[in-house]
Write a protein that holds these residues in place. Structure first.
Motif, PDB file in Angstrom:
ATOM      1  N   LYS A 187       0.687   1.693  -4.314  1.00  0.00           N
ATOM      2  CA  LYS A 187      -0.166   2.322  -4.304  1.00  0.00           C
ATOM      3  C   LYS A 187      -0.022   3.698  -4.355  1.00  0.00           C
ATOM      4  O   LYS A 187      -0.677   4.050  -4.657  1.00  0.00           O
TER       5      LYS A 187
ATOM      6  N   PHE B  96      -7.603  -2.854  -3.127  1.00  0.00           N
ATOM      7  CA  PHE B  96      -6.446  -3.708  -3.104  1.00  0.00           C
ATOM      8  C   PHE B  96      -6.965  -4.944  -2.414  1.00  0.00           C
ATOM      9  O   PHE B  96      -6.771  -6.302  -1.875  1.00  0.00           O
TER      10      PHE B  96
ATOM     11  N   LEU C 272       0.740  -1.274   0.472  1.00  0.00           N
ATOM     12  CA  LEU C 272      -0.185  -0.060   0.391  1.00  0.00           C
ATOM     13  C   LEU C 272       0.828   1.447   0.018  1.00  0.00           C
ATOM     14  O   LEU C 272       0.833   2.262  -0.559  1.00  0.00           O
TER      15      LEU C 272
END
Ligand SMILES: *Cc1c(COP(=O)(O)O)cnc(C)c1O
Ligand SMILES: [Zn+2]
Length: 468
Positions: free
Chosen positions: A301, A318, A297
């Protein structure tokens, strides 16, 4: 907030945009407005706080008093949610910051630069006791009779230990089937906790225990409980204390449910606000490669705290993908084998506050790092060694310099998971494969093999002269 009719301690939604509050005594541990995580919040202006951290040193002369002896509660002015008479302590937090010069040298670091904060010294053998004493104290304030947790082992060991030592509550522990190490299972059973073995993994057990807590009104002690994190803040205070109140450059910690990471961030946020530290160390959170949600993350991301507005759509996507691919966590470091960290949003805040970074270490790196720790000091369980595995990477990446002052948090005791340790050092290939090979560990780079000798004095002495 500082109106005299609102109490100085309350719970507040972690999202500044929401900011909903709950009374201190509430045990739902969820924001009633947005469903997010809650913080324990203090109106510091109305609470007595120290002018300098060194004031805590005075507690040492009163250490025959249990609340002054406790490595958590001797800092109680910085987690002031309980009256002294309400505090439940079993002597947690007598931990040590071990200087690791020989290990530092191996990593190309200067003397005095590397320290290992050994939390395995706690009564139940892991840092979880720091949080448990705080949650347990809150549970008592709310009149709870039963307390429960889902656990990969150490939270349940800690809960079971507090229940048995105080006799004040019945402990109920939820564990995934087949995963828990014998050391930890032994503790839950020996301390007579009601032990529920769910057919599923930790993430399943975590989801169930929250439903059960709601339905039966059982007090929940998982790290979703913000009072636990108050206790875990004191790990940072003891590190500071051991360094004569001079913050290090780096704190490195394994990341599972991200409770520690979150607590460390909150500790420094408050210390800074109170003017008790001038500088904040950087935080490195280390996931296992087989349970790398936080790493993905943050690094792939690009999810950030973003002033309390992390990209929740991207986070949801996710987790949907994870579910769609049945993405089960898988690592030898069972204490961080968690794909749905409940404290994710708070940990993002910690990354912001402590200028933090996230890395992941695979099981090979973790087991080799664990062996290095064992060969240079106190030893730990596999999950704890993620911190050193992270340091090794950060040295290679030149993010951590040879003279940087680094503290690796060793989260639990060496004897928690002897199976992994013995398999690593074993010459028996079958055992190595069964425990470690299946996790993708190929070699034992720092193995210490037992020497096989006949029962014969000459042969024994000969072997000793050869090897030692
Ligand atoms: C619980 C635990 C962790 C993970 O800590 P979080 O606060 O959940 O990130 C790491 N190591 C050990 C030994 C643990 O018991
Ligand atoms: Zn909210």
């Amino acid at each position: 907030m500082s109106s005299p009719d609102t109490p100085p301690v309350f719970q507040r939604c972690v999202s500044p945009r929401c900011g909903a509050t709950l009374p201190m005594e509430d045990t739902s541990f969820r924001c009633p407005t947005c469903g997010g995580l809650m913080d324990v919040a203090y109106d510091w202006n109305r609470l007595p706080t120290p002018k300098h951290l060194s004031e805590f040193e005075a507690k040492w002369s009163r250490r025959t008093t249990p609340v002054d002896f406790s490595g958590v509660w001797r800092f109680r002015e910085l987690l002031p949610f309980a009256q002294t008479s309400q505090i439940l302590t079993i002597g947690e937090g007598q931990t040590i910051l071990q200087k690791a010069d020989v290990l530092a040298q191996k990593l190309g670091m200067r003397p005095d630069s590397l320290h290992l904060q050994y939390e395995g010294m706690n009564p139940s053998g892991s840092f979880k006791d720091n949080g448990m004493t705080a949650a347990f104290t809150h549970a008592r304030i709310t009149g709870a009779r039963r307390a429960a947790c889902a656990s990969t082992g150490n939270t349940s060991a800690s809960l079971a230990s507090y229940c048995s030592a105080t006799g004040l509550m019945r402990g109920i522990v939820f564990i995934g089937s087949g995963k828990i190490s014998y050391g930890k299972l032994a503790q839950a059973l020996d301390h007579h906790a009601l032990t529920m073995q769910i057919a599923g993994d930790f993430d399943d057990a975590m989801a169930r225990v929250q439903q059960v807590a709601r339905r039966l009104g059982v007090y929940l002690v998982n790290s979703i409980n913000p009072f636990r994190l108050e206790g875990q803040k004191t790990i940072m205070l003891r590190v500071l204390e051991a360094l004569a109140w001079e913050p290090p450059d780096w704190i490195i910690v394994p990341g599972g449910n991200l409770g520690n990471s979150s607590a460390f961030g909150k500790a420094y946020m408050e210390l800074k606000d109170l003017g008790l530290v001038k500088r904040i160390p950087r935080l490195a959170v280390i996931n296992a490669a087989g349970a790398r949600t936080f790493d993905t993350l943050v690094n792939e991301k690009n999810i950030r705290w973003n002033q309390g507005n992390p990209d929740s759509a991207a986070i949801d996507t996710f987790f949907k993908d994870l579910d769609a691919h049945d993405g089960r966590a898988n690592t030898i470091a069972s204490a961080i084998e968690i794909n749905r960290p409940v404290n994710l949003v708070k940990a993002l805040r910690a990354i912001e506050v402590m200028n933090g970074i996230v890395r992941r270490a695979d099981d090979q790196e973790i087991m080799d790092a664990k062996a290095l720790i064992g060969a240079h000091g106190l030893g730990c369980e596999p999950a704890s060694a993620a911190s050193l595995a992270g340091l090794i990477q950060l040295r290679e990446q030149r993010i951590i310099a040879p003279s940087d002052r680094v503290v690796c948090i060793l989260t639990a005791h060496q004897m928690k998971d002897p199976t992994a340790t013995v398999a690593y050092h074993s010459a028996d290939q079958e055992q190595f494969q069964k425990v470690l090979g299946v996790r993708g560990v190929k070699r034992a780079s720092h193995a210490n093999r037992a020497v096989q000798v006949p029962n014969d004095l000459e042969a024994i002495c000969g072997a000793i002269e050869l090897y030692a």
